[in-house]
Write a protein that holds these residues in place. Structure first.
Motif, PDB file in Angstrom:
ATOM      1  N   ARG A   9       0.816  -1.101  -0.066  1.00  0.00           N
ATOM      2  CA  ARG A   9       0.089  -0.207  -0.061  1.00  0.00           C
ATOM      3  C   ARG A   9       0.725   1.180   0.055  1.00  0.00           C
ATOM      4  O   ARG A   9       0.144   2.296   0.016  1.00  0.00           O
ATOM      5  N   GLY A  10       2.241   0.899  -0.149  1.00  0.00           N
ATOM      6  CA  GLY A  10       3.046   2.336  -0.201  1.00  0.00           C
ATOM      7  C   GLY A  10       3.168   3.421   1.046  1.00  0.00           C
ATOM      8  O   GLY A  10       3.302   4.336   1.075  1.00  0.00           O
ATOM      9  N   ILE A  11       2.721   2.845   2.392  1.00  0.00           N
ATOM     10  CA  ILE A  11       2.683   3.475   3.586  1.00  0.00           C
ATOM     11  C   ILE A  11       3.674   3.062   4.438  1.00  0.00           C
ATOM     12  O   ILE A  11       3.672   3.445   5.657  1.00  0.00           O
ATOM     13  N   VAL A  12       4.963   2.603   4.095  1.00  0.00           N
ATOM     14  CA  VAL A  12       5.812   2.314   5.208  1.00  0.00           C
ATOM     15  C   VAL A  12       6.485   3.360   5.628  1.00  0.00           C
ATOM     16  O   VAL A  12       6.737   3.409   6.972  1.00  0.00           O
ATOM     17  N   ASP A  13       6.594   4.414   4.846  1.00  0.00           N
ATOM     18  CA  ASP A  13       7.341   5.645   5.441  1.00  0.00           C
ATOM     19  C   ASP A  13       6.533   6.545   5.923  1.00  0.00           C
ATOM     20  O   ASP A  13       6.698   7.829   6.208  1.00  0.00           O
ATOM     21  N   LEU A  65      -7.570  -8.475   3.390  1.00  0.00           N
ATOM     22  CA  LEU A  65      -9.086  -7.718   3.554  1.00  0.00           C
ATOM     23  C   LEU A  65      -9.258  -6.766   4.592  1.00  0.00           C
ATOM     24  O   LEU A  65     -10.004  -5.877   4.673  1.00  0.00           O
ATOM     25  N   MET A  66      -8.252  -7.102   5.855  1.00  0.00           N
ATOM     26  CA  MET A  66      -8.479  -6.105   7.131  1.00  0.00           C
ATOM     27  C   MET A  66      -8.089  -4.815   6.485  1.00  0.00           C
ATOM     28  O   MET A  66      -8.714  -3.694   6.867  1.00  0.00           O
ATOM     29  N   PHE A  67      -7.173  -4.688   5.740  1.00  0.00           N
ATOM     30  CA  PHE A  67      -6.388  -3.403   5.246  1.00  0.00           C
ATOM     31  C   PHE A  67      -7.374  -2.686   4.246  1.00  0.00           C
ATOM     32  O   PHE A  67      -7.603  -1.586   4.045  1.00  0.00           O
ATOM     33  N   SER A  68      -7.806  -3.730   3.440  1.00  0.00           N
ATOM     34  CA  SER A  68      -8.976  -3.071   2.289  1.00  0.00           C
ATOM     35  C   SER A  68      -9.995  -2.399   2.870  1.00  0.00           C
ATOM     36  O   SER A  68     -10.725  -1.734   2.125  1.00  0.00           O
ATOM     37  N   ILE A  69     -10.367  -2.792   4.247  1.00  0.00           N
ATOM     38  CA  ILE A  69     -11.813  -1.994   4.498  1.00  0.00           C
ATOM     39  C   ILE A  69     -11.338  -0.708   5.410  1.00  0.00           C
ATOM     40  O   ILE A  69     -12.496  -0.006   5.799  1.00  0.00           O
TER      41      ILE A  69
END
Length: 571
Positions: free
Chosen positions: A139-143, A385-389
């Protein structure tokens, strides 16, 4: 099968089947890791046909964990770790206690003794670092601020589990288990003191000696001009430091590799090191998921379906709800709470180690280990699925403002500018989103030219520091209209989005232009394709790091050849 080729056979079977099933999973619109897990089930001992060497597969998976954590450390400084301590430290400890209580309580209802219930609960309390990192990278949110909080949270969990694994043999007899020969004659206090001294010594060594020695070694290798030696140096540092930290200081491979990356980040070649180890990280991380699948026995779904369901519910709902509640209680935004809860809705490597140790000490029954493995495999498969919601839940909350106001921190002094600051920065200011490495340089440049600016930042400690330095700053997620309103976006001359999270740039731009149609927008991007997409969506001026660097270098080269060419502009 001859022993000499078991390694090759395991690699060939693991990679090939993971590729096929991962491809099928993606075509079915499922995460690729579901295919990797099924590949492990197919070559595991619980299914007919070929059985790979589980010991070798587990060791290869450990290499994947080391390289992955090393890569994260290359992007995660000591300052980043300290910046999230206020939420990660109390949050991780409280969440582990809640999850352990939930697991132990359910196990007690099944009639298990105290020792078995406690081990079972602890096994469900700690999330997998590998699964989290793959989810954040996807999801490109590491940083991002939320990504750093999630990583810091798991670092605290890893440190806590190191203590648990070391202390468990000493307390096993009190819980009804058997003490191993190595633990005989050692008191609990002495074991705890030794463990804390080892962990403290490791951290001190890495921060004092390692951050000076290892970058120096990397520089010496770089001066040889050999690309092969550079790659070898990086991989050797990741694996050998991880192994040495485990052998000498008793910490996990993952934690050792993470600190190795953090100290090598001090080197100017850290970005190159991260790029050259990325293919190895991805390849060996696949073997981690394959090794998890090999541990799974599908028969447990038939023999104990209700117990498996209860285990999964504790991991994915109970633990996640506790994490979200704790983050909200610490006065962080709803999005941070949702990200933390999704990050922790799974278990992994430490759970297997703890369950195996509990089994060897006579504390955990074999069915307990089977339930832990089943819970891990199912929760890992469902974690995407948890991240997608997360975004849909946040969008739903925006349609119910009354509930959203109850969940969001109420009247937080950092969420609005002080009155004195408002008077000074009320108009013609620059709104700067993000105060990371890029944001700090922009802020320094604006300060040097006397240009007023307001920083919108998700890190509370950073906002407090900015205000103590006399800068205007508001705390919150800039994708939320309220945050940009508090930064007086309607009166601003420009909006500079300096965060590495470009996924939500469009929402920030839409909000800014709805409140201030004439505002100039400047956005950073990581690559040309992403920049073109942002430009097509009307994001404004989009700058690509590589292009800007190339332009600056070209101007310097032209200046060296002919100063007139440099002033004319090359790119």
């Amino acid at each position: 099968m001859p022993h000499a080729v078991s390694l090759i056979t395991t690699l060939a079977a693991g990679f090939a089947l993971a590729l096929v099933l991962g491809f099928v999973a993606v075509k079915l619109r499922l995460p690729a890791l579901v295919g990797y897990l099924l590949a492990g089930v197919a070559i595991g001992p619980a299914t007919p046909g070929f059985v790979a060497d589980s010991v070798i597969a587990g060791q290869l998976a450990e290499i994947g964990v080391m390289l992955l954590m090393f890569g994260v450390g290359l992007h995660f400084s000591v300052a980043d770790l300290l910046a999230v301590r206020r939420v990660a430290l109390p949050g991780a400890i409280a969440q582990m206690l809640v999850a352990t209580a939930l697991g132990a309580g359910v196990a007690a209802l099944w009639g298990w003794p105290l020792g078995a219930a406690l081990i079972f609960g602890l096994s469900l309390s700690v999330a997998s670092t590998v699964v989290l990192l793959k989810a954040l990278e996807t999801r490109g949110i590491v940083d991002t601020a939320n990504g750093r909080i999630a990583i810091g949270w798991l670092v605290v969990e890893d440190l806590a589990m190191v203590l648990v694994l070391v202390l468990l043999p000493a307390v096993a007899p009190m819980l009804g288990g058997e003490a191993p020969a190595s633990a005989s004659g050692k008191s609990l206090g002495w074991t705890l003191a030794i463990t804390l001294a080892q962990v403290g010594g490791f951290v001190a060594f890495m921060l004092i000696v390692g951050r000076r020695l290892f970058p120096w070694v990397l520089w010496q290798v770089t001066k040889t001009g050999s690309r092969e030696l550079f790659t070898l140096c990086v991989v050797a540092a990741a694996v050998s430091i991880a192994y040495g930290s485990s052998a000498l200081f008793g910490v996990s491979f993952a934690l050792g590799a993470f600190f190795a990356g953090m100290v090598l980040r001090e080197s100017e070649f850290s970005q190159r090191a991260a790029e050259q180890t990325l293919p190895l990280q991805d390849a060996f991380a696949v073997l981690f998921f394959v090794s998890v699948g090999m541990l799974f026995d599908p028969a447990v779904l038939v023999d104990r379906p209700l117990q498996v369901l209860a285990t999964v519910l504790i991991i994915m709902l109970g633990k996640s709800a506790a994490a979200a509640a704790l983050v909200l209680a610490l006065r962080y935004p709803v999005k941070t709470a949702l990200t933390a809860s999704a990050s922790l809705a799974q278990i992994g490597e430490f759970s297997f180690i703890l369950a195996g140790l509990g089994l060897s000490l006579g504390l955990l029954p074999r069915e307990g280990q089977s339930l832990v493995v089943a819970g891990a495999l199912i929760s890992i498969a469902l974690n995407p699925l948890m991240f997608s919601i997360v975004d849909p839940v946040q969008a739903w909350l925006q349609k119910h403002p009354r509930l959203a106001r109850r969940l969001e921190p109420a009247e937080d002094p950092l969420a609005a500018l002080p009155m004195a600051t408002e008077a000074k920065y009320l108009s013609n200011q620059v709104v700067l989103v993000g105060w990371g490495r890029v944001g700090k340089r922009i802020a320094d440049g604006l300060s040097a030219q006397g240009v007023p600016f307001v920083v919108a930042e998700q890190n509370r400690d950073a906002v407090e520091l900015l205000r103590s330095m006399g800068h205007a700053a508001v705390w919150g997620d800039a994708t939320e209209p309220e945050v940009l309103i508090q930064a007086h976006i309607k009166d601003a001359r420009a909006l500079a989005i300096a965060t590495p999270d470009t996924v939500h740039v469009r929402k920030m731009v839409e909000t800014a232009r709805a409140l201030n149609p004439q505002i100039q927008v400047i956005v950073r991007s990581h690559n040309a394709e992403e920049a073109e997409l942002l430009r097509n969506e009307g994001a404004g001026t989009v700058l690509v790091g590589e292009h800007e660097l190339a332009g600056a270098m070209c101007r310097h080269v032209l200046a060296a050849v002919d100063p007139q060419l440099a002033t004319a502009g090359a790119l």
